[in-house]
Design a protein around this motif. Structure first.
Motif, short mmCIF file in Angstrom:
data_model
loop_
_atom_site.label_atom_id
_atom_site.label_comp_id
_atom_site.label_asym_id
_atom_site.label_seq_id
_atom_site.Cartn_x
_atom_site.Cartn_y
_atom_site.Cartn_z
N ALA A 163 3.70 -26.71 3.18
CA ALA A 163 3.99 -26.61 1.75
C ALA A 163 3.69 -25.21 1.21
O ALA A 163 4.26 -24.80 0.18
CB ALA A 163 3.18 -27.65 0.98
N LEU A 164 2.81 -24.48 1.88
CA LEU A 164 2.43 -23.16 1.39
C LEU A 164 3.62 -22.21 1.33
O LEU A 164 3.65 -21.29 0.52
CB LEU A 164 1.34 -22.55 2.28
N SER A 165 4.61 -22.42 2.21
CA SER A 165 5.76 -21.52 2.23
C SER A 165 6.47 -21.51 0.88
O SER A 165 7.02 -20.49 0.47
CB SER A 165 6.75 -21.93 3.33
N LEU A 166 6.45 -22.65 0.19
CA LEU A 166 7.07 -22.71 -1.13
C LEU A 166 6.37 -21.81 -2.13
O LEU A 166 7.01 -21.00 -2.82
CB LEU A 166 7.06 -24.15 -1.65
N MET A 167 5.05 -21.92 -2.20
CA MET A 167 4.30 -21.14 -3.19
C MET A 167 4.26 -19.66 -2.84
O MET A 167 4.28 -18.80 -3.71
CB MET A 167 2.89 -21.73 -3.35
N ILE A 168 4.21 -19.36 -1.54
CA ILE A 168 4.22 -17.96 -1.12
C ILE A 168 5.53 -17.30 -1.54
O ILE A 168 5.54 -16.22 -2.15
CB ILE A 168 4.03 -17.86 0.40
N ALA A 169 6.65 -17.93 -1.18
CA ALA A 169 7.95 -17.37 -1.55
C ALA A 169 8.09 -17.29 -3.06
O ALA A 169 8.68 -16.34 -3.59
CB ALA A 169 9.07 -18.24 -0.96
N PHE A 170 7.52 -18.25 -3.77
CA PHE A 170 7.63 -18.30 -5.23
C PHE A 170 6.97 -17.09 -5.88
O PHE A 170 7.59 -16.36 -6.66
CB PHE A 170 6.99 -19.59 -5.74
N TYR A 171 5.70 -16.83 -5.57
CA TYR A 171 5.04 -15.75 -6.30
C TYR A 171 5.40 -14.36 -5.76
O TYR A 171 5.36 -13.39 -6.51
CB TYR A 171 3.52 -15.98 -6.39
N TYR A 172 5.79 -14.27 -4.50
CA TYR A 172 6.29 -12.99 -3.99
C TYR A 172 7.61 -12.63 -4.70
O TYR A 172 7.82 -11.49 -5.11
CB TYR A 172 6.54 -13.07 -2.50
N ALA A 173 8.49 -13.62 -4.81
CA ALA A 173 9.78 -13.36 -5.47
C ALA A 173 9.57 -12.99 -6.93
O ALA A 173 10.23 -12.07 -7.44
CB ALA A 173 10.67 -14.60 -5.36
N LEU A 174 8.67 -13.68 -7.62
CA LEU A 174 8.37 -13.34 -9.01
C LEU A 174 7.93 -11.88 -9.14
O LEU A 174 8.36 -11.16 -10.05
CB LEU A 174 7.26 -14.24 -9.54
N THR A 175 7.10 -11.43 -8.21
CA THR A 175 6.59 -10.06 -8.27
C THR A 175 7.70 -9.05 -8.09
O THR A 175 7.77 -8.02 -8.79
CB THR A 175 5.51 -9.84 -7.19
N GLY A 176 8.60 -9.31 -7.14
CA GLY A 176 9.71 -8.39 -6.92
C GLY A 176 10.62 -8.28 -8.13
O GLY A 176 11.00 -7.17 -8.53
N PHE A 177 10.96 -9.40 -8.73
CA PHE A 177 11.80 -9.37 -9.94
C PHE A 177 11.06 -8.67 -11.08
O PHE A 177 11.67 -7.89 -11.84
CB PHE A 177 12.18 -10.79 -10.36
N ALA A 178 9.76 -8.92 -11.20
CA ALA A 178 8.98 -8.31 -12.28
C ALA A 178 8.98 -6.79 -12.17
O ALA A 178 9.03 -6.09 -13.18
CB ALA A 178 7.55 -8.83 -12.26
#
Length: 516
Positions: free
Chosen positions: A386-401
């Motif tokens: 399940a960690l793969s979901l949260m990892i991809a989530f906050y990494y992607a948020l950072t890149g867009f930010a």
């Protein structure tokens, strides 16, 4: 700052969050970034599964997995230049996109740390028993669990005592694990090319490193979902930005450099395992992290194969400690910003570390790990999925930010356009795709280690989305309680020339307002 100045100073300099400034340097930050990924354990855990998925193209998958990590690492570098806040994603996303996405991004970092610490300590405990020849204890769930709890408590205490102590311990452990891994890879490949490897060995080919050589697109995506997990953790160096010398550049550079070092390590070891042991042997360890220690016996012989066992042991042990660091710093930043209870934002008057948030993270990690480990060890494995979901989530948020925050600077130079705009956005898009693809795959109960389902959905998906939903509920409840200071924030944009200046922001999101 000169040594004379340090001797004359009555007390160490303190950052906005009450942390000790200049506690560590670039090398320490780099080592912590590498150690946080637990390279030896991560390889042991996934090599067999990756080989099952894509065969001899396993190195290619790990190379492809590196691409979004490297791209997002550039976002961390440039956002850290603008805002040296230990909350990283929380602080940066809040600045660029507003408090709501910022809060949930910070929550994802905290949760990933809490959920994984117990599993890392569990591996460290088991491999310690194996290294000492205590096979009976290594097979006892009670003995492993008790020792794992001791490890978590000890590593939490180290994090409380000081960042310098944490860095010194990591210096020793990183040599043990990376050195042993590279020795293993060199000897294995030398025996393959020298003709002294087993009959099932294979001579490496250039096609092993090409993602385009993977015949099945679905297999490639499946391999990427696995590969992204083993790179996770390199950003821990940036969570220590307020405690690092040259904080506007060194932590971000350490994060970028750590991804490159991890790439070299992962490709070397994976190629060595597939070449020496062959695809058939590697596939036998799809769900068994003993693959490295087993192959090492054939490569190095006894007692030198114990070095690889020691590498996995120190890898899990080091990562237990370094995983506590980003979670505790993020909690600290959120508390000081008014996004969490203020008590979590306190720092120790002597050690200048976030002792309250560190102890809370360690305690919650134990509370999650112990009962679930006794109820079902497979449930812990589902947690890791399940960690793969949260990892991809906050990494992607950072890149867009990053691209959003610097949007007025992107067209001022080709460098800005490529490294602040294109790379972070591409990395985020790749991770966003993996996020949704992972949701599809994890929805299948057959993808669960427990084999169970909740409302017809696989347990890993329920855990991943469940914790994100829980975070959203806490966020709404916190907003209903007021806290206008944080939720009243508006998205910001980088000031002109921010990409060139040494410091773009004077006050971080998590800093108390002037006059406090």
């Amino acid at each position: 700052m000169s040594s004379t100045r340090r001797e004359e100073a009555p007390s160490p300099e303190v950052s906005e969050h009450g942390l000790k400034s200049d506690a560590i340097g670039f090398r320490d930050a780099l080592i912590i970034g590498i150690a946080s990924t637990a390279p030896a354990y991560s390889l042991a855990a996934v090599i067999g599964l990756v080989v099952v998925t894509v065969g001899v193209q396993a190195p290619a998958v790990l190379f492809a997995s590196f691409v979004p990590m490297f791209f997002v690492a550039t976002a961390f570098y440039y956002m850290n230049r603008a805002d040296q806040d230990c909350g990283t994603t929380f602080s940066w996303v809040t600045r660029a996109m507003g408090p709501w996405p910022g809060w949930i991004g910070g929550w994802a970092i905290c949760v990933t740390g809490i959920l994984v610490v117990g599993s890392l300590a569990d591996v460290a405990a088991r491999y310690t028993y194996l290294f000492l020849g205590l096979d009976g204890a290594a097979g006892s769930k009670v003995a492993i669990t008790l020792f794992a709890v001791v490890i978590i408590v000890a590593m939490t205490a180290v994090c409380v005592v000081g960042t310098e102590l944490s860095a010194r311990i990591q210096d020793v452990m990183i040599i043990a694990q990376v050195g042993a891994l590279l020795l293993f890879a060199v000897v294995a490949l030398a025996r393959v090319f020298g003709g002294t490897a087993p009959e099932e060995s294979l001579a490496p080919r250039a096609s092993w490193f090409s993602p385009f050589a993977v015949p099945d697109a679905s297999a490639l995506i499946g391999g990427l979902l696995i590969g992204v997990f083993i790179y996770w953790g390199w950003e821990s160096s940036v969570n220590l930005t307020e405690e690092t010398e040259n904080s506007e550049s060194a932590p971000g550079l350490a994060a970028v450099a750590s991804t490159v070092i991890l790439l070299v390590t992962y490709l070397s070891v994976t190629t060595a395992v597939v070449a020496f042991a062959g695809v058939g042997t590697a596939r036998e360890f799809a769900d068994d992290d003993a693959i490295l220690s087993t192959v090492a016996t054939g490569v190095l012989g006894s007692p030198w194969d114990g070095l690889v066992v020691l590498a996995v042991l120190t890898s899990a042990l080091a990562s237990t400690q370094t995983t506590i660091l980003p979670a505790s710093r993020t909690v600290l930043s959120m508390a000081r910003a008014g996004a969490m209870p203020a008590s979590l934002g306190r720092t120790h008057p002597r050690f200048l570390t976030p002792h309250i948030s560190t102890i809370v993270v360690g305690t919650l990690a134990i509370v999650w790990y112990v009962p679930l480990n006794f109820v079902s060890e497979n449930f812990l494995f589902d947690t890791l999925s399940a960690l793969s979901l949260m990892i991809a989530f906050y990494y992607a948020l950072t890149g867009f930010a990053c691209a959003i925050y610097y949007r007025h600077e992107l067209l001022k130079s080709a460098k800005n356009f490529l490294f602040i705009g294109v790379a972070p956005v591409l990395g985020s898009l790749m991770l966003a795709y993996l996020f949704f693809r992972s949701m599809v795959d994890l929805a299948n109960p057959g993808a669960s280690y427990t084999g169970g389902s909740v409302f017809g959905l696989g347990v890993p998906l329920v855990i991943g989305l469940g914790f994100l939903l829980l975070g959203a509920i806490f966020m709404v409840l916190w907003r209903l309680g007021g806290h206008e200071r944080f939720f009243g924030r508006r998205p910001e944009v980088a000031h002109p020339g921010a990409t060139e200046g040494p410091l773009a922001q004077r006050e971080t999101v998590g800093a108390p307002p002037e006059g406090d």
